[in-house]
Write a protein that holds these residues in place. Sequence first.
Motif, PDB file in Angstrom:
ATOM      1  N   LEU A  46       9.172  -7.352   9.190  1.00 32.38           N
ATOM      2  CA  LEU A  46       9.085  -5.900   9.248  1.00 32.38           C
ATOM      3  C   LEU A  46       9.505  -5.273   7.913  1.00 32.38           C
ATOM      4  O   LEU A  46       8.859  -4.358   7.420  1.00 32.38           O
ATOM      5  CB  LEU A  46       9.972  -5.384  10.383  1.00 32.38           C
ATOM      6  CG  LEU A  46       9.737  -3.988  10.891  1.00 32.38           C
ATOM      7  CD1 LEU A  46       8.278  -3.727  11.215  1.00 32.38           C
ATOM      8  CD2 LEU A  46      10.590  -3.746  12.116  1.00 32.38           C
ATOM      9  N   LEU A  47      10.558  -5.802   7.308  1.00 33.93           N
ATOM     10  CA  LEU A  47      11.005  -5.289   5.999  1.00 33.93           C
ATOM     11  C   LEU A  47       9.919  -5.473   4.944  1.00 33.93           C
ATOM     12  O   LEU A  47       9.633  -4.559   4.177  1.00 33.93           O
ATOM     13  CB  LEU A  47      12.290  -5.987   5.562  1.00 33.93           C
ATOM     14  CG  LEU A  47      13.564  -5.525   6.256  1.00 33.93           C
ATOM     15  CD1 LEU A  47      14.725  -6.448   5.909  1.00 33.93           C
ATOM     16  CD2 LEU A  47      13.897  -4.094   5.880  1.00 33.93           C
ATOM     17  N   PHE A  51       8.070  -2.542   2.799  1.00 34.82           N
ATOM     18  CA  PHE A  51       8.069  -2.472   1.335  1.00 34.82           C
ATOM     19  C   PHE A  51       6.678  -2.143   0.811  1.00 34.82           C
ATOM     20  O   PHE A  51       6.531  -1.430  -0.176  1.00 34.82           O
ATOM     21  CB  PHE A  51       8.529  -3.792   0.721  1.00 34.82           C
ATOM     22  CG  PHE A  51       9.987  -4.107   0.938  1.00 34.82           C
ATOM     23  CD1 PHE A  51      10.901  -3.120   1.280  1.00 34.82           C
ATOM     24  CD2 PHE A  51      10.447  -5.395   0.804  1.00 34.82           C
ATOM     25  CE1 PHE A  51      12.238  -3.418   1.473  1.00 34.82           C
ATOM     26  CE2 PHE A  51      11.785  -5.705   0.993  1.00 34.82           C
ATOM     27  CZ  PHE A  51      12.678  -4.711   1.324  1.00 34.82           C
ATOM     28  N   PHE A  52       5.646  -2.650   1.478  1.00 36.63           N
ATOM     29  CA  PHE A  52       4.286  -2.430   1.004  1.00 36.63           C
ATOM     30  C   PHE A  52       3.640  -1.177   1.588  1.00 36.63           C
ATOM     31  O   PHE A  52       2.780  -0.582   0.956  1.00 36.63           O
ATOM     32  CB  PHE A  52       3.419  -3.654   1.310  1.00 36.63           C
ATOM     33  CG  PHE A  52       3.830  -4.860   0.517  1.00 36.63           C
ATOM     34  CD1 PHE A  52       3.565  -4.932  -0.838  1.00 36.63           C
ATOM     35  CD2 PHE A  52       4.512  -5.897   1.112  1.00 36.63           C
ATOM     36  CE1 PHE A  52       3.957  -6.020  -1.593  1.00 36.63           C
ATOM     37  CE2 PHE A  52       4.903  -6.993   0.378  1.00 36.63           C
ATOM     38  CZ  PHE A  52       4.633  -7.063  -0.987  1.00 36.63           C
ATOM     39  N   ALA A  53       4.047  -0.761   2.774  1.00 33.32           N
ATOM     40  CA  ALA A  53       3.384   0.356   3.446  1.00 33.32           C
ATOM     41  C   ALA A  53       4.078   1.700   3.237  1.00 33.32           C
ATOM     42  O   ALA A  53       3.456   2.739   3.406  1.00 33.32           O
ATOM     43  CB  ALA A  53       3.284   0.071   4.949  1.00 33.32           C
ATOM     44  N   ALA A  54       5.355   1.686   2.875  1.00 37.85           N
ATOM     45  CA  ALA A  54       6.113   2.940   2.793  1.00 37.85           C
ATOM     46  C   ALA A  54       5.788   3.712   1.521  1.00 37.85           C
ATOM     47  O   ALA A  54       5.599   3.138   0.458  1.00 37.85           O
ATOM     48  CB  ALA A  54       7.609   2.654   2.845  1.00 37.85           C
ATOM     49  N   VAL A  74      11.542  -0.269  13.684  1.00 36.26           N
ATOM     50  CA  VAL A  74      11.281   0.237  12.334  1.00 36.26           C
ATOM     51  C   VAL A  74      12.459   1.084  11.863  1.00 36.26           C
ATOM     52  O   VAL A  74      12.855   1.007  10.691  1.00 36.26           O
ATOM     53  CB  VAL A  74       9.956   1.029  12.286  1.00 36.26           C
ATOM     54  CG1 VAL A  74       9.747   1.671  10.930  1.00 36.26           C
ATOM     55  CG2 VAL A  74       8.791   0.113  12.631  1.00 36.26           C
ATOM     56  N   ARG A  75      13.044   1.862  12.754  1.00 33.42           N
ATOM     57  CA  ARG A  75      14.231   2.656  12.387  1.00 33.42           C
ATOM     58  C   ARG A  75      15.368   1.744  11.951  1.00 33.42           C
ATOM     59  O   ARG A  75      16.033   1.994  10.944  1.00 33.42           O
ATOM     60  CB  ARG A  75      14.686   3.517  13.567  1.00 33.42           C
ATOM     61  CG  ARG A  75      13.762   4.697  13.830  1.00 33.42           C
ATOM     62  CD  ARG A  75      14.116   5.441  15.085  1.00 33.42           C
ATOM     63  NE  ARG A  75      15.501   5.877  15.071  1.00 33.42           N
ATOM     64  CZ  ARG A  75      16.145   6.349  16.122  1.00 33.42           C
ATOM     65  NH1 ARG A  75      15.536   6.425  17.281  1.00 33.42           N
ATOM     66  NH2 ARG A  75      17.379   6.739  16.034  1.00 33.42           N
ATOM     67  N   GLY A  85      20.117  -1.205  -0.343  1.00 32.42           N
ATOM     68  CA  GLY A  85      19.715  -0.602  -1.600  1.00 32.42           C
ATOM     69  C   GLY A  85      18.255  -0.815  -1.971  1.00 32.42           C
ATOM     70  O   GLY A  85      17.836  -0.504  -3.076  1.00 32.42           O
ATOM     71  N   PHE A  86      17.456  -1.348  -1.035  1.00 33.76           N
ATOM     72  CA  PHE A  86      16.036  -1.557  -1.290  1.00 33.76           C
ATOM     73  C   PHE A  86      15.214  -0.299  -1.077  1.00 33.76           C
ATOM     74  O   PHE A  86      14.078  -0.209  -1.519  1.00 33.76           O
ATOM     75  CB  PHE A  86      15.466  -2.655  -0.390  1.00 33.76           C
ATOM     76  CG  PHE A  86      16.013  -4.024  -0.696  1.00 33.76           C
ATOM     77  CD1 PHE A  86      16.035  -4.519  -1.986  1.00 33.76           C
ATOM     78  CD2 PHE A  86      16.500  -4.819   0.318  1.00 33.76           C
ATOM     79  CE1 PHE A  86      16.514  -5.771  -2.272  1.00 33.76           C
ATOM     80  CE2 PHE A  86      16.984  -6.084   0.051  1.00 33.76           C
ATOM     81  CZ  PHE A  86      17.000  -6.569  -1.231  1.00 33.76           C
ATOM     82  N   ALA A  87      15.771   0.683  -0.362  1.00 29.29           N
ATOM     83  CA  ALA A  87      15.052   1.923  -0.072  1.00 29.29           C
ATOM     84  C   ALA A  87      16.040   3.089  -0.084  1.00 29.29           C
ATOM     85  O   ALA A  87      17.261   2.887  -0.008  1.00 29.29           O
ATOM     86  CB  ALA A  87      14.374   1.832   1.303  1.00 29.29           C
ATOM     87  N   ARG A  88      15.480   4.285  -0.196  1.00 28.66           N
ATOM     88  CA  ARG A  88      16.293   5.515  -0.138  1.00 28.66           C
ATOM     89  C   ARG A  88      15.739   6.397   0.949  1.00 28.66           C
ATOM     90  O   ARG A  88      14.534   6.471   1.164  1.00 28.66           O
ATOM     91  CB  ARG A  88      16.208   6.262  -1.474  1.00 28.66           C
ATOM     92  CG  ARG A  88      16.887   5.574  -2.622  1.00 28.66           C
ATOM     93  CD  ARG A  88      16.905   6.459  -3.849  1.00 28.66           C
ATOM     94  NE  ARG A  88      15.595   7.059  -4.158  1.00 28.66           N
ATOM     95  CZ  ARG A  88      14.679   6.509  -4.922  1.00 28.66           C
ATOM     96  NH1 ARG A  88      14.881   5.329  -5.449  1.00 28.66           N
ATOM     97  NH2 ARG A  88      13.539   7.119  -5.161  1.00 28.66           N
TER      98      ARG A  88
END
Length: 89
Positions: A46-47, A51-54, A74-75, A85-88
């Motif tokens: 899912l991660l 990373f590719f779809a967001a 997903v939440r 730290g991979f996303a904000r």
Amino acid sequence: WKRLYRRGLVHVEVPMGEDDCIAVPPLEGFVSNKDGDEDSDPVEKLLYGMFFAASARTTIRELAHVLGAPISEVREAASVACRLGFARR
């Protein structure tokens, strides 16, 4: 507070709502050890999908639809990505 966190005595959680968006900046220095194993961790799958779809304008609800995953999962994955730290948010 930071000392408690470093010792593992405090757990940080990033709450995510269905209408929240996450941004995934370029993952510099990120090395994937994904080998295509179908038995791999479902959260890891899912991660990678996130990373590719967001994009900065994609909501958690939209990501769940695109990835074909339950919104609750997903939440949780988005929360983990933000904590690491991979996303904000």
